[in-house]
Design a protein around this motif. Structure first.
Motif, PDB file in Angstrom:
ATOM      1  N   LEU A  53     -72.151  20.550 -36.224  1.00 46.64           N
ATOM      2  CA  LEU A  53     -73.967  20.923 -35.837  1.00 46.64           C
ATOM      3  C   LEU A  53     -74.854  20.683 -34.989  1.00 46.64           C
ATOM      4  CD1 LEU A  53     -73.209  20.271 -39.986  1.00 46.64           C
ATOM      5  CD2 LEU A  53     -72.990  22.003 -39.241  1.00 46.64           C
ATOM      6  N   ASP A  54     -75.661  21.343 -35.114  1.00 49.25           N
ATOM      7  CA  ASP A  54     -77.067  21.243 -34.485  1.00 49.25           C
ATOM      8  C   ASP A  54     -78.146  21.337 -34.907  1.00 49.25           C
ATOM      9  OD1 ASP A  54     -78.643  20.843 -31.923  1.00 49.25           O
ATOM     10  OD2 ASP A  54     -77.505  22.894 -30.970  1.00 49.25           O
ATOM     11  N   PHE A  55     -79.116  20.386 -35.067  1.00 50.51           N
ATOM     12  CA  PHE A  55     -80.075  20.436 -35.837  1.00 50.51           C
ATOM     13  C   PHE A  55     -81.315  21.329 -34.788  1.00 50.51           C
ATOM     14  CE2 PHE A  55     -79.126  15.893 -38.947  1.00 50.51           C
ATOM     15  CZ  PHE A  55     -78.380  16.985 -39.288  1.00 50.51           C
ATOM     16  N   GLU A  56     -81.251  21.177 -34.110  1.00 48.26           N
ATOM     17  CA  GLU A  56     -81.495  22.032 -32.767  1.00 48.26           C
ATOM     18  C   GLU A  56     -81.855  23.498 -33.350  1.00 48.26           C
ATOM     19  OE1 GLU A  56     -84.223  20.591 -30.560  1.00 48.26           O
ATOM     20  OE2 GLU A  56     -83.541  18.365 -31.170  1.00 48.26           O
ATOM     21  N   THR A  57     -80.942  23.938 -34.060  1.00 53.60           N
ATOM     22  CA  THR A  57     -81.394  25.416 -34.548  1.00 53.60           C
ATOM     23  C   THR A  57     -82.387  26.257 -35.472  1.00 53.60           C
ATOM     24  OG1 THR A  57     -79.596  25.556 -35.385  1.00 53.60           O
ATOM     25  CG2 THR A  57     -78.642  26.030 -33.687  1.00 53.60           C
ATOM     26  N   ILE A  58     -82.266  24.925 -35.861  1.00 52.88           N
ATOM     27  CA  ILE A  58     -83.386  24.911 -37.204  1.00 52.88           C
ATOM     28  C   ILE A  58     -85.002  24.639 -36.589  1.00 52.88           C
ATOM     29  CG2 ILE A  58     -84.577  24.049 -39.475  1.00 52.88           C
ATOM     30  CD1 ILE A  58     -81.904  21.904 -39.003  1.00 52.88           C
ATOM     31  N   SER A  59     -85.555  26.002 -36.515  1.00 52.58           N
ATOM     32  CA  SER A  59     -87.250  26.648 -36.685  1.00 52.58           C
ATOM     33  C   SER A  59     -88.331  25.203 -37.590  1.00 52.58           C
ATOM     34  CB  SER A  59     -87.149  27.922 -36.552  1.00 52.58           C
ATOM     35  OG  SER A  59     -87.229  28.318 -37.973  1.00 52.58           O
ATOM     36  N   GLU A 117     -90.046  26.044 -38.779  1.00 47.15           N
ATOM     37  CA  GLU A 117     -90.777  26.469 -39.476  1.00 47.15           C
ATOM     38  C   GLU A 117     -90.419  26.624 -41.304  1.00 47.15           C
ATOM     39  OE1 GLU A 117     -92.610  29.223 -36.722  1.00 47.15           O
ATOM     40  OE2 GLU A 117     -91.194  28.316 -37.017  1.00 47.15           O
ATOM     41  N   ARG A 118     -88.553  26.731 -40.509  1.00 49.93           N
ATOM     42  CA  ARG A 118     -87.352  26.354 -41.348  1.00 49.93           C
ATOM     43  C   ARG A 118     -87.617  24.718 -42.198  1.00 49.93           C
ATOM     44  NH1 ARG A 118     -84.840  29.399 -45.361  1.00 49.93           N
ATOM     45  NH2 ARG A 118     -83.266  29.249 -45.910  1.00 49.93           N
ATOM     46  N   LYS A 119     -88.322  23.856 -41.179  1.00 43.45           N
ATOM     47  CA  LYS A 119     -87.833  22.549 -40.959  1.00 43.45           C
ATOM     48  C   LYS A 119     -89.179  22.163 -42.308  1.00 43.45           C
ATOM     49  CE  LYS A 119     -86.622  20.513 -37.203  1.00 43.45           C
ATOM     50  NZ  LYS A 119     -86.400  20.017 -36.077  1.00 43.45           N
ATOM     51  N   ILE A 120     -90.078  23.149 -42.468  1.00 37.57           N
ATOM     52  CA  ILE A 120     -91.244  22.723 -43.544  1.00 37.57           C
ATOM     53  C   ILE A 120     -91.104  23.743 -45.028  1.00 37.57           C
ATOM     54  CG2 ILE A 120     -93.649  24.329 -44.302  1.00 37.57           C
ATOM     55  CD1 ILE A 120     -94.170  24.235 -40.672  1.00 37.57           C
ATOM     56  N   ILE A 121     -89.828  24.335 -45.026  1.00 37.78           N
ATOM     57  CA  ILE A 121     -88.993  24.964 -45.680  1.00 37.78           C
ATOM     58  C   ILE A 121     -88.189  24.022 -46.908  1.00 37.78           C
ATOM     59  CG2 ILE A 121     -87.987  26.151 -47.100  1.00 37.78           C
ATOM     60  CD1 ILE A 121     -88.495  28.655 -45.378  1.00 37.78           C
ATOM     61  N   LEU A 122     -86.904  22.748 -45.780  1.00 38.64           N
ATOM     62  CA  LEU A 122     -87.081  22.180 -46.519  1.00 38.64           C
ATOM     63  C   LEU A 122     -87.777  20.661 -46.697  1.00 38.64           C
ATOM     64  CD1 LEU A 122     -84.345  22.835 -43.355  1.00 38.64           C
ATOM     65  CD2 LEU A 122     -83.926  23.737 -45.615  1.00 38.64           C
ATOM     66  N   GLN A 123     -89.028  20.805 -46.234  1.00 41.16           N
ATOM     67  CA  GLN A 123     -89.510  19.098 -46.483  1.00 41.16           C
ATOM     68  C   GLN A 123     -89.476  19.009 -47.424  1.00 41.16           C
ATOM     69  OE1 GLN A 123     -90.070  17.088 -43.920  1.00 41.16           O
ATOM     70  NE2 GLN A 123     -90.364  15.748 -45.112  1.00 41.16           N
ATOM     71  N   ALA A 158     -74.812  24.708 -44.208  1.00 46.87           N
ATOM     72  CA  ALA A 158     -74.119  23.187 -44.039  1.00 46.87           C
ATOM     73  C   ALA A 158     -75.668  22.535 -42.936  1.00 46.87           C
ATOM     74  CB  ALA A 158     -72.740  23.184 -43.167  1.00 46.87           C
ATOM     75  N   THR A 159     -75.868  23.298 -41.823  1.00 44.27           N
ATOM     76  CA  THR A 159     -76.855  22.291 -40.943  1.00 44.27           C
ATOM     77  C   THR A 159     -77.767  21.986 -41.534  1.00 44.27           C
ATOM     78  OG1 THR A 159     -75.894  23.950 -39.071  1.00 44.27           O
ATOM     79  CG2 THR A 159     -78.306  22.918 -38.986  1.00 44.27           C
ATOM     80  N   GLU A 160     -78.556  22.976 -42.589  1.00 48.14           N
ATOM     81  CA  GLU A 160     -79.224  22.280 -42.898  1.00 48.14           C
ATOM     82  C   GLU A 160     -79.267  21.420 -44.018  1.00 48.14           C
ATOM     83  OE1 GLU A 160     -82.065  26.186 -44.503  1.00 48.14           O
ATOM     84  OE2 GLU A 160     -81.795  27.213 -42.327  1.00 48.14           O
ATOM     85  N   MET A 161     -78.583  21.466 -44.862  1.00 44.72           N
ATOM     86  CA  MET A 161     -77.959  20.231 -45.897  1.00 44.72           C
ATOM     87  C   MET A 161     -77.835  19.236 -44.855  1.00 44.72           C
ATOM     88  SD  MET A 161     -78.362  21.699 -49.357  1.00 44.72           S
ATOM     89  CE  MET A 161     -79.550  23.172 -48.876  1.00 44.72           C
ATOM     90  N   PHE A 162     -77.532  18.918 -43.851  1.00 41.97           N
ATOM     91  CA  PHE A 162     -77.293  17.774 -43.716  1.00 41.97           C
ATOM     92  C   PHE A 162     -78.453  17.684 -43.214  1.00 41.97           C
ATOM     93  CE2 PHE A 162     -72.990  18.480 -44.099  1.00 41.97           C
ATOM     94  CZ  PHE A 162     -72.222  17.219 -43.593  1.00 41.97           C
ATOM     95  N   TYR A 163     -79.481  18.587 -42.311  1.00 37.83           N
ATOM     96  CA  TYR A 163     -80.516  18.036 -41.860  1.00 37.83           C
ATOM     97  C   TYR A 163     -81.887  16.927 -43.023  1.00 37.83           C
ATOM     98  CZ  TYR A 163     -85.542  18.765 -40.542  1.00 37.83           C
ATOM     99  OH  TYR A 163     -87.266  17.967 -40.443  1.00 37.83           O
ATOM    100  N   VAL A 164     -81.306  17.808 -43.889  1.00 38.73           N
ATOM    101  CA  VAL A 164     -81.827  17.521 -45.225  1.00 38.73           C
ATOM    102  C   VAL A 164     -82.094  15.696 -45.613  1.00 38.73           C
ATOM    103  CG1 VAL A 164     -82.340  17.130 -47.478  1.00 38.73           C
ATOM    104  CG2 VAL A 164     -82.497  18.997 -47.136  1.00 38.73           C
ATOM    105  N   PHE A 165     -80.277  15.507 -45.516  1.00 35.18           N
ATOM    106  CA  PHE A 165     -79.839  13.697 -45.833  1.00 35.18           C
ATOM    107  C   PHE A 165     -79.652  13.322 -44.901  1.00 35.18           C
ATOM    108  CE2 PHE A 165     -78.089  16.791 -49.679  1.00 35.18           C
ATOM    109  CZ  PHE A 165     -78.268  15.535 -50.675  1.00 35.18           C
ATOM    110  N   SER A 166     -79.918  13.936 -43.606  1.00 34.36           N
ATOM    111  CA  SER A 166     -79.901  13.122 -42.725  1.00 34.36           C
ATOM    112  C   SER A 166     -81.481  12.186 -42.317  1.00 34.36           C
ATOM    113  CB  SER A 166     -80.426  13.342 -40.815  1.00 34.36           C
ATOM    114  OG  SER A 166     -81.065  14.839 -40.377  1.00 34.36           O
ATOM    115  N   LYS A 167     -82.600  12.571 -42.862  1.00 31.17           N
ATOM    116  CA  LYS A 167     -83.794  12.411 -43.092  1.00 31.17           C
ATOM    117  C   LYS A 167     -84.282  11.534 -44.109  1.00 31.17           C
ATOM    118  CE  LYS A 167     -85.691  15.292 -40.084  1.00 31.17           C
ATOM    119  NZ  LYS A 167     -86.301  14.690 -38.715  1.00 31.17           N
ATOM    120  N   ILE A 168     -82.977  11.004 -44.600  1.00 31.91           N
ATOM    121  CA  ILE A 168     -83.305   9.970 -45.822  1.00 31.91           C
ATOM    122  C   ILE A 168     -83.071   8.593 -45.611  1.00 31.91           C
ATOM    123  CG2 ILE A 168     -82.643   9.155 -48.209  1.00 31.91           C
ATOM    124  CD1 ILE A 168     -84.018  11.882 -47.697  1.00 31.91           C
ATOM    125  N   LYS A 169     -84.522   7.797 -46.266  1.00 27.80           N
ATOM    126  CA  LYS A 169     -84.327   6.333 -45.558  1.00 27.80           C
ATOM    127  C   LYS A 169     -83.872   5.502 -46.805  1.00 27.80           C
ATOM    128  CE  LYS A 169     -87.713   7.224 -41.356  1.00 27.80           C
ATOM    129  NZ  LYS A 169     -87.904   8.901 -41.702  1.00 27.80           N
TER     130      LYS A 169
END
Length: 209
Positions: free
Chosen positions: A18-24, A26-32, A197-208
């Protein structure tokens, strides 16, 4: 801490790719907003209930539910419970099960019929996710204290109010159904599954914690 020991070899390989670099951006703003919701729950030591909603609860909502649950386990975020539902009940499309099997999940059919029930294991040590098509307000799903995540624009537009939801967050995906019964079907379902998968893993990777 990242949990990897109890994943199948194939699932671990797919997760590692999974490569978070593939998430734009704009998409990261939607996931935030989902990142913020989960982070707030973690900081308050609250249970985290995600209800992934699509029109028919047959494709995108199931993929999102399964990958979100897997991602929370991978990043060792506890008290995460993922559900899925639709504005109507149909059946989980069989190609979804085949796609997930190919990507390393263990799937057992618990019951056959017009709306089969599947047990989907992402880890050899964790309880399986029970998947079947249902409406988002089915009593199998949480009735309060959950976030409603709209995975298709039709459900987002058709559900202006979702009873019991603390928050609603649209995170919509293109429907792989457009490629059903075409030579591209297998490829496009795998592609959509990996995007989710990439976007859901990105979301949880951001959790502290």
């Amino acid at each position: 801490m990242i949990t990897t020991a109890s994943f199948s070899t194939e699932l671990k390989k797919n997760i590692d790719s999974l490569d978070f670099e593939t998430i734009s951006e704009e998409r990261k703003i939607i996931l935030q907003p989902l990142v913020d919701y989960v982070q707030n729950k973690v900081l308050n030591d609250d249970e985290i209930r995600l209800n992934l909603i699509c029109t028919h609860n047959s494709r995108r909502s199931h993929l999102s539910q399964i990958w979100a649950q897997t991602a929370s386990y991978y990043y060792n975020i506890s008290n995460v419970f993922c559900y899925s539902g639709g504005t109507e009940a149909t059946a989980m499309f069989p190609v979804v099960a085949k796609t997930l099997t190919n990507q390393g999940f263990q799937i057992k059919t618990i019951s056959e019929g017009n709306n089969p029930v599947y047990a989907i294991k992402y880890s050899e040590n964790e309880a399986p996710i029970i998947c079947f098509s249902k409406t988002y307000d089915d009593n199998f799903n949480p009735q309060s204290e959950f976030v409603a995540i709209l995975t298709c624009s039709q459900a987002d537009g058709g559900c202006p109010f979702i009873a019991g939801a603390e928050k609603r967050i649209p995170i919509t995906f293109e429907d792989p159904k457009a490629f059903d019964n075409t030579p591209q079907q297998v490829e496009k379902y795998q592609e959509r599954s990996i995007q989710i998968a990439t976007e859901m893993f990105y979301v949880f990777s951001k959790i502290k914690k």
